[in-house]
Design a protein around this motif. Sequence first.
Motif, PDB file in Angstrom:
ATOM      1  N   ASP A  11      36.071  95.164  20.374  1.00 31.25           N
ATOM      2  CA  ASP A  11      35.289  93.930  20.383  1.00 31.25           C
ATOM      3  C   ASP A  11      34.284  93.894  19.242  1.00 31.25           C
ATOM      4  OD1 ASP A  11      34.597  91.389  21.784  1.00 31.25           O
ATOM      5  OD2 ASP A  11      32.636  92.354  21.775  1.00 31.25           O
ATOM      6  N   LEU A  27      36.129  93.174  16.041  1.00 31.42           N
ATOM      7  CA  LEU A  27      36.568  91.779  16.032  1.00 31.42           C
ATOM      8  C   LEU A  27      35.404  90.839  15.712  1.00 31.42           C
ATOM      9  CD1 LEU A  27      38.711  89.624  16.848  1.00 31.42           C
ATOM     10  CD2 LEU A  27      38.241  90.148  19.199  1.00 31.42           C
ATOM     11  N   THR A  28      34.310  91.015  16.440  1.00 29.55           N
ATOM     12  CA  THR A  28      33.156  90.141  16.257  1.00 29.55           C
ATOM     13  C   THR A  28      32.575  90.295  14.854  1.00 29.55           C
ATOM     14  OG1 THR A  28      32.690  90.401  18.600  1.00 29.55           O
ATOM     15  CG2 THR A  28      30.923  89.515  17.258  1.00 29.55           C
ATOM     16  N   GLU A  72      34.900  88.687  12.230  1.00 27.05           N
ATOM     17  CA  GLU A  72      34.837  87.214  12.261  1.00 27.05           C
ATOM     18  C   GLU A  72      33.628  86.734  11.469  1.00 27.05           C
ATOM     19  OE1 GLU A  72      36.751  86.098  16.661  1.00 27.05           O
ATOM     20  OE2 GLU A  72      34.602  86.333  16.451  1.00 27.05           O
ATOM     21  N   THR A  73      32.498  87.372  11.713  1.00 28.61           N
ATOM     22  CA  THR A  73      31.270  86.932  11.062  1.00 28.61           C
ATOM     23  C   THR A  73      31.271  87.311   9.585  1.00 28.61           C
ATOM     24  OG1 THR A  73      30.240  87.401  13.183  1.00 28.61           O
ATOM     25  CG2 THR A  73      28.779  86.844  11.375  1.00 28.61           C
ATOM     26  N   ILE A  83      32.986  84.927   7.354  1.00 26.98           N
ATOM     27  CA  ILE A  83      32.295  83.674   7.052  1.00 26.98           C
ATOM     28  C   ILE A  83      31.463  83.839   5.784  1.00 26.98           C
ATOM     29  CG2 ILE A  83      30.431  82.182   7.858  1.00 26.98           C
ATOM     30  CD1 ILE A  83      31.664  82.549  10.683  1.00 26.98           C
ATOM     31  N   GLN A 124      42.768  92.033  14.410  1.00 29.59           N
ATOM     32  CA  GLN A 124      42.909  90.831  15.241  1.00 29.59           C
ATOM     33  C   GLN A 124      42.161  89.651  14.609  1.00 29.59           C
ATOM     34  OE1 GLN A 124      44.560  91.050  18.313  1.00 29.59           O
ATOM     35  NE2 GLN A 124      44.362  88.868  18.696  1.00 29.59           N
ATOM     36  N   GLU A 141      43.995  88.475  11.515  1.00 33.54           N
ATOM     37  CA  GLU A 141      45.210  87.721  11.857  1.00 33.54           C
ATOM     38  C   GLU A 141      44.844  86.337  12.388  1.00 33.54           C
ATOM     39  OE1 GLU A 141      48.531  91.164  12.766  1.00 33.54           O
ATOM     40  OE2 GLU A 141      47.518  90.228  14.461  1.00 33.54           O
ATOM     41  N   ASN A 142      43.783  86.282  13.218  1.00 34.84           N
ATOM     42  CA  ASN A 142      43.334  84.981  13.724  1.00 34.84           C
ATOM     43  C   ASN A 142      42.961  84.053  12.579  1.00 34.84           C
ATOM     44  OD1 ASN A 142      43.655  85.968  16.261  1.00 34.84           O
ATOM     45  ND2 ASN A 142      41.485  86.118  16.743  1.00 34.84           N
TER      46      ASN A 142
END
Lengths: 331, 341
Positions: B230, B233-234, B237-238, B241, B262, B265-266
């Motif tokens: 997690d 992943l988190t 993601e950030t 950006i 993950q 890939e997202n």
Amino acid sequence: MTGLSTTMSGSGQRRVMHSLAEYGFVVMFFLWAVYLTLATDNFATTNNIFTILRQAAIIGITAIGAHFVILMGDMDLSAAAVISLSGVVMGEAMVNQGFAPIPAALAALVVGALVGLVNGLIVTKLRINAIITTLGTSSILSGIAFTITQGKTIYGERGNDPIDKIEFLSRNRVLWDWVPVPVIILFACYIIAFIVLRYTAYGARVYAVGNNERAAWLSGIKVDRVRIATFVVAGALAGFAGIMQVARQGTATAGMGADFLFPILTAVVLGGASLRGGRGKVFSTLVAAIFLTSINNGMVLLGIDIYTQNIVSGVILVVALSMDRLRTLRL
Amino acid sequence: MKHLKLLVSIVLIALLSTASMVAMAQDDGEEEEPPELGTAEDLEVTEEELEAALEALGEDGFIGVVACTYSTEYHSTVAESAEAYATEKGLNVRTFDSEINVETQISGIENFVSDGAQVIVVCLFDPPSVQSALEEAAEAGVMIVQYAGRDMADLGGVTISVEDADMGYAAGQYAAELINEELDGEAQVAILDYPDIANVVIRADAIRAAIEEIAPDAEIVGNYLGGTADNGLTSMETALIEHPDINVVVSINDAGALGALQALENAGRDDVIIVGIDAEQQAIDLIEEDTMYKGTVDTAPARTGEMTIDAAVKLLAQAEIPQNIAVPVNLITAETLADEE
């Protein structure tokens, strides 16, 4: 005249202080958001805002259950362990036992609800303190989760991964392909929670029990039943969050929920729910969960050194929480 | 007034805790130099040494292997490999499972000593609690080899362990080589870290050092929180950006790197190089399937088991060996997996 105006300004000041106390963390959140908007290029973009909301979903959904429990003046420390166990049940059922998504999800939800039921029964029938009870069940659940996984990660074969079937819960967008699914689910859960607390008999009973258990009992409310039901709701919501987390990370591990306990409880307390029960607004918990998520998001965007991040988030939290103390100030 | 005092004290507590965290952060920087390390070569056993060891053991003597647990892959592999290797060499060996329980481990050690063990090969999960049992063993003339840790140097024991710095460097080195080969030396690199654990910080620092040394034109955009799926992943993601062009991720473990995969890939990415550490099965599968996951570093449990027995033989033969020995790390890539087949 003078006397009257003094009184008015006094009560005006009190009102300001009171709303600062109630919404102090919102002020902090606002200042933090303004600062990030000015200091970074990407904070105030739709992409980033949806990222924050998506990341807040697991904490936010579980925090609803924690909010309900705290409204009764109890505390549920097992939420994080329920996320792990129901996540593991979900993963195990789909990947290793060949369950379709819906039966697997039902199994995960039932596990969460059952844990809540056990917590509720121990707290009400055996009269054991909720903190002790849920701390104990938390350890048991974590043990069960590790027994199921044997410490390994549950994941499917690439290209033929059963978990892909629930990936839409995390990855897809709806409403003209714009809003991520978890964001919709998060808001939907809060709207339902708000309606339940505000407009149903059950909601009124939760507040009544939290405000004064004895008075609630005297007025004919079946206090134990309300408390058990609330633990069941909290367990089921944490179970649901476990399913969402499996969809999010595409795998399940026995420790997958462990890091969530602190942010979940912080969200409820930061949102102004009283630990003594009876007082708290569910939407404030949502805003607090989003605020908490934005703290980490902002620090990454600002490029703050990873070692310094704990200090910054600690300071922001302490300041936001101390605003709550303004409530007791008399001016 | 009373409330003002309350507010002031809250602010003071905040300041104090900040100051103490800063102080702790500085303390971390002043660690002692690690001791000189021997290598696997120092443990190469000669025929004479093996004979001497067999003679020293005699009929009743044996090497006792006290494992931390058999319930994780790493620990069971070390112990089983040690047992198989010793048996192959004709050495008497016995194994014991401590089940990650201090009491169990202490009685296991005591029983081995009273049964006539001459060397105890031990994995310690709570060194201070077991120290006195090991001191008694040492006083009774039993030689001690510790693996998966370096706590027994005080007792004159030999320690055999994978070095976090080696693991981090191997991961960083492989990523840097790929940067040079596939990206002409230029890349935006994210390092996934987990600063709560001191040993892991050593890994992250070694990853950075390797990349800066071997692919100097690559830009390391930052260290991000990883360690769990997690977190990885988190953070990713950030990070995407702020740095949408990140094309290399090196992680202190596989779990964080799998979370990052993950997120990538997202985000629809298929052009990122990911390297992790730990050799988790999922990571190995992904490497084999030719995904963005390019490599992982093995903690070499089987090799560790063999080295503990080599060390035991050396001790029995009274040969000179370094006190602390590093297990060579093992990089797993699509090529090494193809070679194995």
